[in-house]
Design a protein around this motif. Structure first.
Motif, PDB file in Angstrom:
ATOM      1  N   ASP A 334      58.473  15.182 -85.669  1.00  0.00           N
ATOM      2  CA  ASP A 334      59.837  15.703 -85.480  1.00  0.00           C
ATOM      3  C   ASP A 334      60.004  16.557 -84.228  1.00  0.00           C
ATOM      4  O   ASP A 334      60.889  17.429 -84.175  1.00  0.00           O
ATOM      5  CB  ASP A 334      60.279  16.529 -86.695  1.00  0.00           C
ATOM      6  CG  ASP A 334      60.047  15.804 -88.015  1.00  0.00           C
ATOM      7  OD1 ASP A 334      60.378  14.607 -88.087  1.00  0.00           O
ATOM      8  OD2 ASP A 334      59.524  16.426 -88.957  1.00  0.00           O
ATOM      9  N   TYR A 335      59.168  16.320 -83.224  1.00  0.00           N
ATOM     10  CA  TYR A 335      59.203  17.156 -82.021  1.00  0.00           C
ATOM     11  C   TYR A 335      60.326  16.707 -81.099  1.00  0.00           C
ATOM     12  O   TYR A 335      60.440  15.528 -80.764  1.00  0.00           O
ATOM     13  CB  TYR A 335      57.860  17.068 -81.302  1.00  0.00           C
ATOM     14  CG  TYR A 335      57.752  17.909 -80.047  1.00  0.00           C
ATOM     15  CD1 TYR A 335      57.880  19.292 -80.088  1.00  0.00           C
ATOM     16  CD2 TYR A 335      57.497  17.297 -78.809  1.00  0.00           C
ATOM     17  CE1 TYR A 335      57.773  20.057 -78.943  1.00  0.00           C
ATOM     18  CE2 TYR A 335      57.363  18.060 -77.667  1.00  0.00           C
ATOM     19  CZ  TYR A 335      57.505  19.435 -77.727  1.00  0.00           C
ATOM     20  OH  TYR A 335      57.389  20.191 -76.587  1.00  0.00           O
ATOM     21  N   ARG A 336      61.169  17.655 -80.668  1.00  0.00           N
ATOM     22  CA  ARG A 336      62.295  17.356 -79.789  1.00  0.00           C
ATOM     23  C   ARG A 336      62.157  18.041 -78.432  1.00  0.00           C
ATOM     24  O   ARG A 336      63.092  18.079 -77.648  1.00  0.00           O
ATOM     25  CB  ARG A 336      63.600  17.806 -80.449  1.00  0.00           C
ATOM     26  CG  ARG A 336      63.899  17.095 -81.759  1.00  0.00           C
ATOM     27  CD  ARG A 336      64.173  15.609 -81.567  1.00  0.00           C
ATOM     28  NE  ARG A 336      64.462  14.938 -82.818  1.00  0.00           N
ATOM     29  CZ  ARG A 336      63.565  14.303 -83.562  1.00  0.00           C
ATOM     30  NH1 ARG A 336      62.290  14.260 -83.147  1.00  0.00           N
ATOM     31  NH2 ARG A 336      63.905  13.722 -84.695  1.00  0.00           N
ATOM     32  N   GLY A 337      60.995  18.584 -78.169  1.00  0.00           N
ATOM     33  CA  GLY A 337      60.752  19.215 -76.878  1.00  0.00           C
ATOM     34  C   GLY A 337      60.156  18.227 -75.884  1.00  0.00           C
ATOM     35  O   GLY A 337      60.000  17.038 -76.173  1.00  0.00           O
ATOM     36  N   PRO A 338      59.792  18.705 -74.705  1.00  0.00           N
ATOM     37  CA  PRO A 338      59.268  17.817 -73.663  1.00  0.00           C
ATOM     38  C   PRO A 338      57.763  17.598 -73.820  1.00  0.00           C
ATOM     39  O   PRO A 338      57.039  18.453 -74.355  1.00  0.00           O
ATOM     40  CB  PRO A 338      59.545  18.602 -72.386  1.00  0.00           C
ATOM     41  CG  PRO A 338      59.396  20.036 -72.814  1.00  0.00           C
ATOM     42  CD  PRO A 338      59.924  20.104 -74.224  1.00  0.00           C
ATOM     43  N   ALA A 339      57.299  16.464 -73.353  1.00  0.00           N
ATOM     44  CA  ALA A 339      55.865  16.277 -73.179  1.00  0.00           C
ATOM     45  C   ALA A 339      55.433  17.103 -71.972  1.00  0.00           C
ATOM     46  O   ALA A 339      56.195  17.280 -71.015  1.00  0.00           O
ATOM     47  CB  ALA A 339      55.538  14.808 -72.962  1.00  0.00           C
ATOM     48  N   LEU A 340      54.214  17.614 -72.022  1.00  0.00           N
ATOM     49  CA  LEU A 340      53.696  18.469 -70.954  1.00  0.00           C
ATOM     50  C   LEU A 340      52.519  17.742 -70.310  1.00  0.00           C
ATOM     51  O   LEU A 340      51.363  18.030 -70.576  1.00  0.00           O
ATOM     52  CB  LEU A 340      53.286  19.829 -71.522  1.00  0.00           C
ATOM     53  CG  LEU A 340      54.400  20.558 -72.300  1.00  0.00           C
ATOM     54  CD1 LEU A 340      53.841  21.710 -73.108  1.00  0.00           C
ATOM     55  CD2 LEU A 340      55.497  21.024 -71.353  1.00  0.00           C
ATOM     56  N   ASN A 341      52.867  16.755 -69.475  1.00  0.00           N
ATOM     57  CA  ASN A 341      51.883  15.839 -68.896  1.00  0.00           C
ATOM     58  C   ASN A 341      51.153  15.129 -70.040  1.00  0.00           C
ATOM     59  O   ASN A 341      51.797  14.546 -70.889  1.00  0.00           O
ATOM     60  CB  ASN A 341      50.951  16.584 -67.944  1.00  0.00           C
ATOM     61  CG  ASN A 341      51.717  17.119 -66.737  1.00  0.00           C
ATOM     62  OD1 ASN A 341      52.445  16.371 -66.096  1.00  0.00           O
ATOM     63  ND2 ASN A 341      51.569  18.400 -66.444  1.00  0.00           N
ATOM     64  N   TRP A 342      49.803  15.204 -70.111  1.00  0.00           N
ATOM     65  CA  TRP A 342      49.109  14.489 -71.185  1.00  0.00           C
ATOM     66  C   TRP A 342      49.429  15.091 -72.550  1.00  0.00           C
ATOM     67  O   TRP A 342      49.447  14.378 -73.559  1.00  0.00           O
ATOM     68  CB  TRP A 342      47.596  14.540 -70.934  1.00  0.00           C
ATOM     69  CG  TRP A 342      46.806  13.715 -71.902  1.00  0.00           C
ATOM     70  CD1 TRP A 342      46.444  12.403 -71.776  1.00  0.00           C
ATOM     71  CD2 TRP A 342      46.287  14.147 -73.174  1.00  0.00           C
ATOM     72  NE1 TRP A 342      45.730  11.991 -72.878  1.00  0.00           N
ATOM     73  CE2 TRP A 342      45.616  13.036 -73.753  1.00  0.00           C
ATOM     74  CE3 TRP A 342      46.318  15.342 -73.871  1.00  0.00           C
ATOM     75  CZ2 TRP A 342      44.984  13.105 -74.992  1.00  0.00           C
ATOM     76  CZ3 TRP A 342      45.685  15.415 -75.111  1.00  0.00           C
ATOM     77  CH2 TRP A 342      45.037  14.307 -75.661  1.00  0.00           C
ATOM     78  N   VAL A 343      49.676  16.380 -72.605  1.00  0.00           N
ATOM     79  CA  VAL A 343      49.899  17.082 -73.875  1.00  0.00           C
ATOM     80  C   VAL A 343      51.272  16.714 -74.429  1.00  0.00           C
ATOM     81  O   VAL A 343      52.301  17.005 -73.820  1.00  0.00           O
ATOM     82  CB  VAL A 343      49.783  18.611 -73.674  1.00  0.00           C
ATOM     83  CG1 VAL A 343      50.084  19.345 -74.964  1.00  0.00           C
ATOM     84  CG2 VAL A 343      48.381  18.955 -73.162  1.00  0.00           C
ATOM     85  N   THR A 344      51.282  16.076 -75.587  1.00  0.00           N
ATOM     86  CA  THR A 344      52.542  15.602 -76.157  1.00  0.00           C
ATOM     87  C   THR A 344      53.409  16.728 -76.689  1.00  0.00           C
ATOM     88  O   THR A 344      54.639  16.610 -76.711  1.00  0.00           O
ATOM     89  CB  THR A 344      52.274  14.617 -77.302  1.00  0.00           C
ATOM     90  OG1 THR A 344      51.448  15.263 -78.284  1.00  0.00           O
ATOM     91  CG2 THR A 344      51.558  13.371 -76.790  1.00  0.00           C
ATOM     92  N   MET A 345      52.773  17.811 -77.138  1.00  0.00           N
ATOM     93  CA  MET A 345      53.505  18.972 -77.649  1.00  0.00           C
ATOM     94  C   MET A 345      52.566  20.173 -77.626  1.00  0.00           C
ATOM     95  O   MET A 345      51.351  20.014 -77.752  1.00  0.00           O
ATOM     96  CB  MET A 345      54.015  18.726 -79.077  1.00  0.00           C
ATOM     97  CG  MET A 345      52.928  18.447 -80.090  1.00  0.00           C
ATOM     98  SD  MET A 345      53.583  17.801 -81.675  1.00  0.00           S
ATOM     99  CE  MET A 345      54.050  16.130 -81.196  1.00  0.00           C
ATOM    100  N   PRO A 346      53.098  21.380 -77.442  1.00  0.00           N
ATOM    101  CA  PRO A 346      52.228  22.563 -77.372  1.00  0.00           C
ATOM    102  C   PRO A 346      51.645  22.918 -78.733  1.00  0.00           C
ATOM    103  O   PRO A 346      52.224  22.625 -79.779  1.00  0.00           O
ATOM    104  CB  PRO A 346      53.161  23.661 -76.856  1.00  0.00           C
ATOM    105  CG  PRO A 346      54.530  23.220 -77.250  1.00  0.00           C
ATOM    106  CD  PRO A 346      54.518  21.718 -77.201  1.00  0.00           C
ATOM    107  N   ASP A 347      50.500  23.582 -78.708  1.00  0.00           N
ATOM    108  CA  ASP A 347      49.827  23.961 -79.952  1.00  0.00           C
ATOM    109  C   ASP A 347      50.702  24.815 -80.853  1.00  0.00           C
ATOM    110  O   ASP A 347      50.635  24.710 -82.084  1.00  0.00           O
ATOM    111  CB  ASP A 347      48.537  24.734 -79.648  1.00  0.00           C
ATOM    112  CG  ASP A 347      47.414  23.829 -79.177  1.00  0.00           C
ATOM    113  OD1 ASP A 347      47.599  22.596 -79.153  1.00  0.00           O
ATOM    114  OD2 ASP A 347      46.342  24.368 -78.821  1.00  0.00           O
TER     115      ASP A 347
END
Length: 535
Positions: A334-347
């Motif tokens: 259910d993540y609606r934020g941005p991908a951060l390069n390889w990282v799909t979502m922050p910890d």
């Protein structure tokens, strides 16, 4: 004569370059290059000469690709290039490129490398095919004799002349043979040790949520390397203080990972299974074997078993083989934020979502494995930790960092700055994990935080330890006492700082340890010092 000398020197340089991964232990003279030059210099022109030159050029291009791959693999995961193993992870490598560079740029890189190696092979073929034309046959014959003598001398203990192309090819053949034998031995070890196939209910954890959080690239170098110790050492001190103020207890130790720099799933499987799994082939054999893991132990105990894998972006059939009741990956969180390069979502989102959607709704004790990926390369951007966890929601708040920071391509031009960002990203991951613990760990929670592997040799240096740091946290000190009161899992002590000078036991010892101290003893299994399983 001048042309023969120039061609000889050029081919020698090209063949010596194949051994660059062994620098500084490389010869000045490539014996096989001298021999080939001499033979082609006396070979009469014709179609057969053109065909053989083309074949050698194609072989050279392949070996040059192996040499470059060897350099990259050694710097990335701390071992030599092994074609027998690498074929199984080629898709994962391209996925990593695509995540950091985008599909278009990744395809362009592949195309440019293909053109480069094809051109290199064609150039070698052209150099060989043109030898002999307008040259003295006597000079060519002399060179062939010298090449033969040099090939023979390459077997003697000296550092002037050596084999290059043939050595590289022989190395890959030997690695393939050794890996095949190792794989057969691993398969046989599974078949010969029925004790390892036992499922042991962990009754001592029957009322306890067991949370296993793998922190990406959290290796012992984070506190032993002076480049990272000031940041991470201070973070661990702060973490220990925060946990103490929250009424929590912490035990810290070290475990030896089977991998470095990548292939995290091998470390996960080693710890969960109690089997030393350090190659993709062993991993596939283990999954096909239907052997139980810690997941089965806790499922039998009555836990709901869940995997939270934000890095999974495609089908993951292996996950089903582990037997989790439920698996959540990037598209189902259910993540609606941005991908951060390889990282799909922050910890911080992963921890927040896990608590809201999984733990708060749980009606039975829970076993959860979380893959925490904010400390995964390329380590840019590094986010701040949000103080208001209630504001995280579906992650839209993280859109303020969309496209923030520099690109990975820009950062990675400077290795020193890459290392700085590694420390900062790891500091973020530890800070978030500690904040989660202070909010949600109680006397019915056993939180296990550990690294999956050391970062790449670019970060840690060559020949660094394979140990990772392990933190075990709970409000109930009795849950932690077995970790510091038994020598089977040596090196654990109270506090947030690991011992810096004592090597850790194998990750493969963790499951047997839990079975021994929280369930029925597993007498049929013994783990050797090297991590192998013995009867």
């Amino acid at each position: 004569m001048k042309r023969l000398i120039a061609t000889t020197l050029l081919l020698n340089a090209l063949f010596v370059a194949l051994l660059l991964p062994r620098y500084p232990w490389i010869p000045w003279i490539a014996a096989d290059a001298l021999l080939l030059t001499g033979l082609f210099a006396v070979w009469p022109g014709g179609r057969s000469k053109q065909i053989l030159a083309g074949a050698i050029g194609a072989l050279y291009a392949i070996l040059a690709f192996f040499a470059l791959s060897d350099v990259l693999v050694r710097q990335s995961i701390g071992r030599p290039f092994n074609l027998y193993l690498e074929l199984g992870v080629a898709g994962s490598v391209f996925d990593l490129m695509e995540s950091n560079l985008g599909l278009g740029l990744s395809l362009l890189v592949v195309l440019m490398l293909t053109v480069f190696f094809v051109g290199l092979g064609s150039y070698v073929a052209r150099l060989l095919s043109r030898l002999g034309a307008g040259m003295s046959g006597k000079a060519g014959g002399l060179l062939a004799v010298v090449g033969t003598i040099t090939v023979a001398a390459s077997w003697l203990p000296q550092s002037i002349a050596g084999l290059s192309a043939s050595r590289l090819a022989a190395t890959q053949i030997q690695l393939a043979a050794d890996t095949h034998q190792s794989t057969l031995a691993f398969r046989q070890r599974l078949e010969d040790n029925p004790g390892a196939a036992q499922i042991t209910p962990l009754s001592g954890l029957a009322k306890t949520d067991v949370i296993l959080g793998f922190i990406e690239s959290y290796g012992i170098s984070a506190v032993t390397d002076p480049r990272y110790q000031p940041v991470i050492g201070a973070r661990l001190d702060q973490m220990g203080q925060k946990l103490n103020e929250a009424g929590l207890h912490i035990v810290t130790g070290r475990l030896r990972s089977p991998v470095q720099g990548g292939q995290s799933w091998l470390a996960h499987t080693t710890l969960l299974s109690g089997q030393w799994i350090n190659t993709q082939l062993d991993y596939e054999i283990f999954l096909a074997s239907d052997f139980p893991t810690l997941i089965d132990d806790l499922d039998t105990t009555g836990h709901d078993t869940v995997a939270v894998m934000p890095a999974i972006t495609e089908a993951w059939p292996e996950g089903q083989a582990f037997g989790y009741n439920r698996i959540y990956e990037s598209s189902t969180m259910d993540y609606r934020g941005p991908a951060l390069n390889w990282v799909t979502m922050p910890d911080q989102y992963t921890w927040s979502w896990f608590q809201r959607q999984i733990r708060d709704r749980a009606t039975t004790p829970l076993f959860a494995e979380l893959a925490l990926i904010s400390s995964h390369a390329p380590w840019v951007p590094v986010l701040p930790v949000l103080e208001d966890w209630d504001s995280i929601g579906d992650g839209e708040t993280f859109n303020q960092w969309k496209n923030s920071g520099e690109t990975p391509a820009s950062l990675w031009r400077d290795p020193e700055r890459v290392r700085e960002h590694y420390a900062l990203a790891l500091d973020y991951a530890l800070n978030v994990a500690a904040e989660y613990a202070t909010r949600h760990v109680d006397n019915q929670t056993l939180l296990i935080l550990l690294g999956d592997h050391q970062a790449a040799p670019l970060i840690t240096g060559e020949d660094s330890s394979r140990d990772v740091i392990v933190h075990i946290i709970s409000a109930d000190p009795e849950l932690l006492t077995p970790f510091v009161a038994n020598d089977r899992l040596s090196g654990f002590s109270w506090g947030a700082q690991p011992w810096k000078n004592q090597k850790g036991p194998s990750m493969a010892q963790f499951r047997p340890f839990l079975q021994q101290h929280f369930g029925a003893p597993l007498d049929a299994i013994e783990i050797s010092d090297t991590g192998g399983i013995e009867k």
